[in-house]
Write a protein that holds these residues in place. Structure first.
Motif, mmCIF file in Angstrom:
data_model
loop_
_atom_site.group_PDB
_atom_site.id
_atom_site.type_symbol
_atom_site.label_atom_id
_atom_site.label_comp_id
_atom_site.label_asym_id
_atom_site.label_seq_id
_atom_site.Cartn_x
_atom_site.Cartn_y
_atom_site.Cartn_z
ATOM 1 N N GLU A 1 0.454 3.948 -2.889
ATOM 2 C CA GLU A 1 -0.788 4.720 -2.885
ATOM 3 C C GLU A 1 -0.872 5.643 -1.676
ATOM 4 O O GLU A 1 -1.429 6.740 -1.760
ATOM 5 N N LEU B 1 0.791 -1.224 0.000
ATOM 6 C CA LEU B 1 0.000 0.000 0.000
ATOM 7 C C LEU B 1 0.826 1.277 0.000
ATOM 8 O O LEU B 1 0.280 2.367 -0.203
ATOM 9 N N TRP C 1 -6.600 2.285 -0.717
ATOM 10 C CA TRP C 1 -5.835 1.634 0.341
ATOM 11 C C TRP C 1 -6.593 1.664 1.662
ATOM 12 O O TRP C 1 -6.492 0.741 2.474
ATOM 13 N N TYR D 1 -5.890 -6.468 -1.656
ATOM 14 C CA TYR D 1 -5.750 -5.057 -2.039
ATOM 15 C C TYR D 1 -5.978 -4.880 -3.544
ATOM 16 O O TYR D 1 -6.696 -3.973 -3.979
#
Length: 390
Positions: A30, A27, A158, A148
């Protein structure tokens, strides 16, 4: 109540820990884009998340023995939910980092308590149960990036990922609140008894075993892809090679879990360490190729898969009165290895090259084997010959 039903909350909790500890890496790009910060700033997420987890481990060990292991476990789940809600709903980066630290604290409490609580319930075969449980950590770690990716395909972000994980954490807490487990009065342990553990050589030897296990595995995980790329392997293929190690680890915990009681805990980890060290030495001496390198990595992961759960089973069985502290001590040392060795590997790589960094891997596993041998000699518990499963 059936044993399989009692095992369900523990397996779900290990999946949650896998989500919580392994999901951050996917993540980060992002997160950096969302908050308009560079990677150097975004990486503070790793720092605060890791520090929260790291320092919660030993605290949980003390509190679990002084108060109640089930209580600390449930508090850990509540803290995880609190942290996940803050991460999912807040829009200021400073506060989001703080809630990553809160989530880390909750994960540390939960991770530390799962082992002694499970060992107190499955008293006849803790080695089998802990190996089986810890396989689900691998399942959570493997599933985090896939979950995800799926959410992004559905238009999520996210923060959507952490909202879904929060819902799963609520489910795990509900499972641990259900009357699935026999009520058992836990007798508190004195400060003196807890601190007396640090005067026992066996306690320190178990800790050194964990440091060098984590050092070898974390160095492999952190630098293998770069090493293989330097050897002429394409980046995507190098990453897929590494995934074979984790596939072997996951599979090994499932398939080898039933042997720990039969062979004896310390016998099991010594045999697996020898096999893992040999496989890793071959990986680093041959020219990387397909399919030999992935097969060897899978074999190394398979062999090393039982080290953490079997050593944890040995620790909580050896120190039943202070099993929370024993679990916390091993996981604390595991954390030291995870933090320290990849960093030292980077320093060595900048001076001498990645080839010397990768020597950390087999050398660490061999040092782990040395401390296991010393532990074998020093140990005087009945668990060396194995615990009857029934």
């Amino acid at each position: 109540m059936g044993k399989k039903l009692q095992l369900l909350p523990f397996c779900c909790a290990l999946i949650l820990i896998g989500f919580g500890l392994s999901g951050v890496g996917s993540l980060i790009p992002e997160i950096a884009s969302h908050f308009k910060v560079d990677y150097a700033v975004a990486s503070r997420v790793f720092l605060f998340h890791g520090l929260g987890y790291f320092f919660a481990i030993l605290l949980a060990g003390f509190l679990g023995d002084l108060l109640s292991r089930f209580l600390i476990l449930r508090i850990g789940l509540a803290i995880i939910i609190w942290g996940l809600l803050g991460i999912s709903l807040l829009s200021w980066f400073g506060l989001v980092i703080a809630f990553f630290a809160i989530m880390g604290v909750g994960l540390g409490f939960l991770d530390c308590m799962l082992n002694p609580v499970a060992a107190s319930i499955f008293v006849h075969n803790p080695g089998t149960v802990l190996n089986f449980m810890h396989a689900f950590f691998g399942l959570g770690s493997l599933s985090a990036p896939r979950l995800y990716a799926f959410l992004v395909e559905q238009g999520g972000t996210w923060q959507s990922f952490y909202l879904v994980v929060c819902g799963f954490a609520v489910l795990v807490l509900v499972l641990f609140l259900l009357p699935l487990f026999p009520s058992k009065k836990e007798l508190p342990v004195s400060f003196g008894r807890i601190f007396s553990l640090f005067r026992e050589p066996v306690f320190w030897l178990m800790g050194f075993t964990m440091i060098f296990y984590a050092g070898g595995v974390s160095t492999l995980n952190g630098w293998l892809v770069a090493y293989l790329k330097e050897k002429g392997i394409a980046l995507s293929q190098a990453a897929s090679f590494l995934s074979f190690f984790w596939t072997g680890l996951f599979t090994g915990r499932l398939l080898l879990s039933f042997l720990s009681e039969r062979w004896g805990y310390l016998n099991m980890v010594r045999l697996n360490s020898i096999a893992g060290a040999l496989a890793l030495l071959v990986v680093l001496t041959i020219t990387p190729s397909f399919p030999l390198t992935p097969v060897l990595l899978c074999g190394a992961g398979f062999a090393l898969s039982t080290i953490i759960p079997t050593t944890l089973a040995y620790a909580v069985s050896t120190y039943p009165e202070t099993s929370s502290m024993a679990s916390g001590w091993l996981l604390f040392n595991n954390g030291i290895g995870n933090f320290l060795f990849p960093w030292l590997g980077g320093v060595v790589a900048s001076w001498l090259g990645l080839r010397f960094t990768m020597l950390f891997v087999p050398v660490s596993v061999l040092l782990m084997l040395l401390f296991q041998q010393l532990l074998f000699v020093k140990s005087k518990t009945v668990f060396e010959e194995g615990v009857s499963s029934g």
